[in-house]
Design an enzyme around this catalytic site. Structure first.
Site, short mmCIF file in Angstrom:
data_model
loop_
_atom_site.label_atom_id
_atom_site.label_comp_id
_atom_site.label_asym_id
_atom_site.label_seq_id
_atom_site.Cartn_x
_atom_site.Cartn_y
_atom_site.Cartn_z
CG ASN A 9 11.17 -0.12 7.72
OD1 ASN A 9 11.27 -1.21 8.28
ND2 ASN A 9 10.38 0.84 8.20
CB CYS A 53 12.03 -0.15 14.37
SG CYS A 53 10.84 -0.79 15.56
NE ARG A 57 14.70 0.06 18.50
CZ ARG A 57 13.79 -0.80 18.93
NH1 ARG A 57 14.14 -2.05 19.24
NH2 ARG A 57 12.52 -0.45 19.05
CG ASP A 80 7.23 -7.08 11.27
OD1 ASP A 80 7.37 -8.04 10.50
OD2 ASP A 80 6.11 -6.72 11.71
CE1 TYR A 110 7.15 -9.97 16.68
CE2 TYR A 110 7.17 -8.76 14.61
CZ TYR A 110 7.36 -8.80 15.98
OH TYR A 110 7.76 -7.66 16.65
NE ARG A 128 35.37 11.63 7.89
CZ ARG A 128 36.38 12.37 7.42
NH1 ARG A 128 36.59 12.45 6.12
NH2 ARG A 128 37.17 13.03 8.24
NE ARG A 129 32.02 16.52 12.34
CZ ARG A 129 32.62 17.49 13.03
NH1 ARG A 129 31.97 18.63 13.27
NH2 ARG A 129 33.86 17.35 13.46
CG HIS A 188 -2.00 1.01 1.16
ND1 HIS A 188 -2.06 2.09 2.02
CD2 HIS A 188 -3.06 1.13 0.33
CE1 HIS A 188 -3.12 2.83 1.73
NE2 HIS A 188 -3.75 2.27 0.71
CB ALA A 213 3.88 -8.49 16.58
#
EC number: 2.1.1.45
Length: 264
Positions: free
Chosen positions: A177, A146, A166, A169, A209, A126-127, A51, A263
């Protein structure tokens, strides 16, 4: 999108069983990286229908600095509903950290505006980093970030982005993402006068999951299709001026949607 399917296969083959906050249970691997050349197509998963409106509206919501689901609801997007309180608030989540990071002296930092200006003025820096992981605010967030840190990189007139996630799912969240940060890279490239380079997606705990295993197997049984193209309105030169009318996906061919529970 073989990179994404390879991650599903790796979790199936190498994953370890772990408990998790939601009580659902996961099969997990730690440490994985995918790389997408954004000049070769927009990385939307094709082995199930996504979607795209939800993905794009959510990114615009982050860029607004918003942390209440009201604007999402007004735009027919419900992906944050399960975590909001009775007033629709989520606490100091992504939008707050991206646009108004709180400093000890009471001032705030607009990390997005700052990084765009740095890309324009100091592209070799590099920042070029934006962080959503603010330890002082974690306990006040409905869901800690996440996808918690990303860095831009400029070389040969091209803008690349690397995301550190980190917790991932992989069946439900990761396709969103990938597309979200690919879109962000395109948008930032346009407003800074650059072409797009790579999107690099780096994971900590990447998991399926326990109630997504059959869906992942179904997805792996499907052959990936050619990637679509992303078209942005070339007249937009201000990152915060983009609207849904300025974002278009062309030739998105995909297999049927695969339903799966979230979840919480």
């Amino acid at each position: 999108m073989h990179q994404y399917l390879d991650l599903l296969r790796r979790i199936q083959a190498e994953g370890v069983t772990k408990t998790d906050r939601t009580g659902t249970g996961t099969t997990s691997v730690f440490g994985h990286q995918m790389r997408f050349d954004l000049s070769r197509g927009f990385p939307l998963v094709t082995t199930k229908k996504l979607h795209t409106r939800s993905i794009f509206v959510e990114l615009l919501w982050f860029l607004r600095g918003d942390t209440n689901i009201g604007w999402l609801k007004d735009n027919k997007v419900s992906i944050w509903d399960e975590w909001a309180d009775a007033n629709g608030d989520l606490g100091p989540v992504y939008g707050k950290q991206w646009r108004s990071w709180a400093c000890p002296d009471g001032s705030t930092v607009d990390q997005i505006t700052q990084v765009v200006e740095m890309i324009r003025k100091s592209p070799d820096s590099r920042r070029l980093i934006v962080s959503a992981w603010n330890p002082a605010d974690i306990e006040s967030m409905a869901l800690p970030p996440c996808h918690c840190l990303f860095q831009f990189y400029v070389a040969d007139g091209k803008l690349s982005c690397q995301l550190y996630q980190r917790s991932a799912d992989v069946f439900l969240g990761v396709p969103f993402n990938i597309a979200s940060y690919a879109l962000l890279t395109h948008m930032v490239a346009q407003v800074t006068g650059l072409e797009v380079g790579a999107f690099v997606h780096t994971f900590g705990d990447a998991h399926l999951y326990s109630n997504h295993m059959e869906q992942a197997a179904l997805q792996l049984s499907r052959a990936p299709l050619p990637l679509p193209r992303l078209e942005l309105n070339p007249e937009v030169k201000d990152l915060f001026a983009f609207t849904m009318d300025d974002i278009k996906v062309v030739d998105y061919q995909c297999h049927a949607h695969i339903a799966a529970p979230v979840a919480v």
